[in-house]
Design an enzyme around this catalytic site. Sequence first.
Site, PDB file in Angstrom:
ATOM      1  N   GLY A  62       5.263   8.114  -0.499  1.00 46.62           N
ATOM      2  CA  GLY A  62       6.334   8.439  -0.265  1.00 46.62           C
ATOM      3  C   GLY A  62       6.733   9.490   0.968  1.00 46.62           C
ATOM      4  O   GLY A  62       7.372   9.247   1.975  1.00 46.62           O
ATOM      5  N   ARG A  63       5.726  10.303   1.254  1.00 45.32           N
ATOM      6  CA  ARG A  63       5.652  11.281   2.331  1.00 45.32           C
ATOM      7  C   ARG A  63       5.121  10.601   3.639  1.00 45.32           C
ATOM      8  O   ARG A  63       5.777  10.841   4.518  1.00 45.32           O
ATOM      9  CB  ARG A  63       4.830  12.571   2.186  1.00 45.32           C
ATOM     10  CG  ARG A  63       5.582  13.664   1.139  1.00 45.32           C
ATOM     11  CD  ARG A  63       4.492  14.550   0.732  1.00 45.32           C
ATOM     12  NE  ARG A  63       3.507  14.056  -0.371  1.00 45.32           N
ATOM     13  CZ  ARG A  63       2.643  14.228  -0.879  1.00 45.32           C
ATOM     14  NH1 ARG A  63       1.719  15.440  -0.535  1.00 45.32           N
ATOM     15  NH2 ARG A  63       1.793  13.652  -1.866  1.00 45.32           N
ATOM     16  N   ASP A 107      -2.060   9.057  -3.694  1.00 44.67           N
ATOM     17  CA  ASP A 107      -0.833   9.704  -3.424  1.00 44.67           C
ATOM     18  C   ASP A 107      -0.456   9.893  -2.033  1.00 44.67           C
ATOM     19  O   ASP A 107      -1.173   9.749  -1.053  1.00 44.67           O
ATOM     20  CB  ASP A 107      -1.169  11.140  -3.981  1.00 44.67           C
ATOM     21  CG  ASP A 107       0.066  11.861  -4.311  1.00 44.67           C
ATOM     22  OD1 ASP A 107       1.111  11.112  -4.324  1.00 44.67           O
ATOM     23  OD2 ASP A 107      -0.127  13.039  -4.632  1.00 44.67           O
ATOM     24  N   HIS A 159       5.058   2.519  -0.229  1.00 44.27           N
ATOM     25  CA  HIS A 159       4.414   1.889  -1.568  1.00 44.27           C
ATOM     26  C   HIS A 159       3.825   0.487  -1.021  1.00 44.27           C
ATOM     27  O   HIS A 159       2.674  -0.047  -1.328  1.00 44.27           O
ATOM     28  CB  HIS A 159       5.290   1.575  -2.452  1.00 44.27           C
ATOM     29  CG  HIS A 159       5.832   2.911  -3.251  1.00 44.27           C
ATOM     30  ND1 HIS A 159       5.061   3.935  -3.616  1.00 44.27           N
ATOM     31  CD2 HIS A 159       6.900   3.365  -3.665  1.00 44.27           C
ATOM     32  CE1 HIS A 159       5.546   4.856  -4.111  1.00 44.27           C
ATOM     33  NE2 HIS A 159       6.865   4.603  -4.147  1.00 44.27           N
ATOM     34  N   TRP A 207       7.880   6.723 -14.795  1.00 45.56           N
ATOM     35  CA  TRP A 207       9.114   6.091 -15.371  1.00 45.56           C
ATOM     36  C   TRP A 207      10.451   6.763 -14.921  1.00 45.56           C
ATOM     37  O   TRP A 207      11.643   6.462 -15.087  1.00 45.56           O
ATOM     38  CB  TRP A 207       9.193   5.701 -16.666  1.00 45.56           C
ATOM     39  CG  TRP A 207       8.040   4.787 -17.137  1.00 45.56           C
ATOM     40  CD1 TRP A 207       7.155   5.038 -17.824  1.00 45.56           C
ATOM     41  CD2 TRP A 207       8.109   3.519 -17.074  1.00 45.56           C
ATOM     42  NE1 TRP A 207       6.291   3.967 -18.365  1.00 45.56           N
ATOM     43  CE2 TRP A 207       6.982   2.867 -17.694  1.00 45.56           C
ATOM     44  CE3 TRP A 207       8.945   2.438 -16.520  1.00 45.56           C
ATOM     45  CZ2 TRP A 207       6.542   1.555 -17.690  1.00 45.56           C
ATOM     46  CZ3 TRP A 207       8.614   1.127 -16.637  1.00 45.56           C
ATOM     47  CH2 TRP A 207       7.505   0.621 -17.101  1.00 45.56           C
ATOM     48  N   LEU A 215     -17.629  -6.279  -8.412  1.00 51.20           N
ATOM     49  CA  LEU A 215     -16.704  -5.250  -8.261  1.00 51.20           C
ATOM     50  C   LEU A 215     -15.782  -5.271  -9.504  1.00 51.20           C
ATOM     51  O   LEU A 215     -15.090  -6.275  -9.696  1.00 51.20           O
ATOM     52  CB  LEU A 215     -16.129  -4.871  -7.127  1.00 51.20           C
ATOM     53  CG  LEU A 215     -15.275  -3.745  -7.056  1.00 51.20           C
ATOM     54  CD1 LEU A 215     -15.731  -2.442  -7.044  1.00 51.20           C
ATOM     55  CD2 LEU A 215     -14.256  -3.848  -6.117  1.00 51.20           C
ATOM     56  N   SER A 268      -2.856  15.338 -12.468  1.00 48.28           N
ATOM     57  CA  SER A 268      -1.861  14.717 -12.877  1.00 48.28           C
ATOM     58  C   SER A 268      -2.028  13.825 -14.103  1.00 48.28           C
ATOM     59  O   SER A 268      -1.750  12.435 -13.918  1.00 48.28           O
ATOM     60  CB  SER A 268      -1.383  13.776 -11.587  1.00 48.28           C
ATOM     61  OG  SER A 268      -1.037  14.543 -10.472  1.00 48.28           O
TER      62      SER A 268
HETATM   63  C1  FPP Z   1       2.246   8.104  -5.289  1.00 49.60           C
HETATM   64  O1  FPP Z   1       2.665   8.555  -4.203  1.00 49.60           O
HETATM   65  C2  FPP Z   1       1.980   6.774  -5.307  1.00 49.60           C
HETATM   66  C3  FPP Z   1       2.555   5.965  -6.598  1.00 49.60           C
HETATM   67  C4  FPP Z   1       3.070   6.597  -7.775  1.00 49.60           C
HETATM   68  C5  FPP Z   1       2.244   4.586  -6.586  1.00 49.60           C
HETATM   69  C6  FPP Z   1       1.016   3.954  -6.319  1.00 49.60           C
HETATM   70  C7  FPP Z   1       0.857   2.678  -5.931  1.00 49.60           C
HETATM   71  C8  FPP Z   1       0.253   1.980  -4.832  1.00 49.60           C
HETATM   72  C9  FPP Z   1      -0.706   2.857  -3.927  1.00 49.60           C
HETATM   73  C10 FPP Z   1       0.530   0.406  -4.574  1.00 49.60           C
HETATM   74  C11 FPP Z   1      -0.141  -0.114  -5.749  1.00 49.60           C
HETATM   75  C12 FPP Z   1      -0.572  -1.506  -5.414  1.00 49.60           C
HETATM   76  C13 FPP Z   1      -0.931  -2.347  -6.387  1.00 49.60           C
HETATM   77  C14 FPP Z   1      -1.515  -3.495  -5.826  1.00 49.60           C
HETATM   78  C15 FPP Z   1      -0.662  -1.916  -7.738  1.00 49.60           C
HETATM   79  P1  FPP Z   1       4.151   8.967  -4.041  1.00 49.60           P
HETATM   80  O2  FPP Z   1       5.190   8.138  -4.232  1.00 49.60           O
HETATM   81  O3  FPP Z   1       4.394  10.015  -5.373  1.00 49.60           O
HETATM   82  O4  FPP Z   1       4.087   9.777  -2.806  1.00 49.60           O
HETATM   83  P2  FPP Z   1       4.801  11.177  -2.729  1.00 49.60           P
HETATM   84  O5  FPP Z   1       4.131  12.191  -3.502  1.00 49.60           O
HETATM   85  O6  FPP Z   1       4.644  11.333  -1.012  1.00 49.60           O
HETATM   86  O7  FPP Z   1       6.179  10.944  -2.628  1.00 49.60           O
END
Ligand code: FPP
Length: 256
Positions: free
Chosen positions: A39-40, A36, A53, A85, A147, A212
């Site tokens: 975005g921040r 998580d 991301h 989504w 792994l 979550s």
């Molecule tokens: C949550 O952060 C993150 C996600 C919903 C996406 C996680 C995906 C990745 C880390 C990349 C995945 C990589 C592969 C190879 C599948 P957020 O966007 O909710 O962050 P925020 O809470 O700060 O807005």
Amino acid sequence: MIKRLWANRSKAKVSLPHTDGVPPENVPEHVAIIMDGNGRWAKRRGLPRMAGHHSGMKAVKRITIEANRLGVKYLTLYAFSTENWKRPKAEVDFLMKLPQQFLEIELEELIANNVQVKMMGHREDLPPHTLNAVEEAIAKTAGNTGLVLNFALNYGSRKEMLEAVQSIAADVRDGKLDPKDIDDEAIGKKLLSKELPDPDLLIRTSGELRLSNFMLWQLAYSELWFTDVYWPEFTEKHFNEAIEEYGRRARRYGGV
Ligand code: FPP
């Protein structure tokens, strides 16, 4: 350098630079991570969320290498939830391209290092390009014994449990299952995680203190470890801190 890190996996139990204090038997078998804060992390830098991301994808690679090196057997990463989504279409599209992008770059090295790719999630709603890339990686790594890198993709624990209940009810209706025989094991076999042991350790980054809708059944006795660090900044050092803390905990499973 990366190849060398991967190759050192077999030596991991002899010399762990970051986890000197953790005996190999205290390394968790299954680590699950709620990644998580992408975005921040991006916002703090004045960047679009997608940059977060993308940077998060690099952290996936780092932590996969480190987990492999430490001798963790299963690493489950929450990459996309059934609730994600609801995000703007452009962000969803971007997130759906990441597994493909990651595997295009890394699959060869994953294979060379005996990693098995798996996926846990509701396959039916995934775009074909996402699902095909993951299925191809699963097929190409099926014979590997190192792994297990398990992507939770379009995963939602309540939907998983709901479908398990529906399936059990159908088995009872069809005379295949006696209600007396519905136990933890019977339920576990109906979950998307049926091929995996329950996580020993759950890590969540970014300072949020909630689950979550992630592995609600499977996390019943897991150790929880939270950090304020945003996922794109999560490094081997933080991962090792979590493992060291795990090694200091006494797991009692309700006993004394
Ligand atoms: C949550 O952060 C993150 C996600 C919903 C996406 C996680 C995906 C990745 C880390 C990349 C995945 C990589 C592969 C190879 C599948 P957020 O966007 O909710 O962050 P925020 O809470 O700060 O807005």
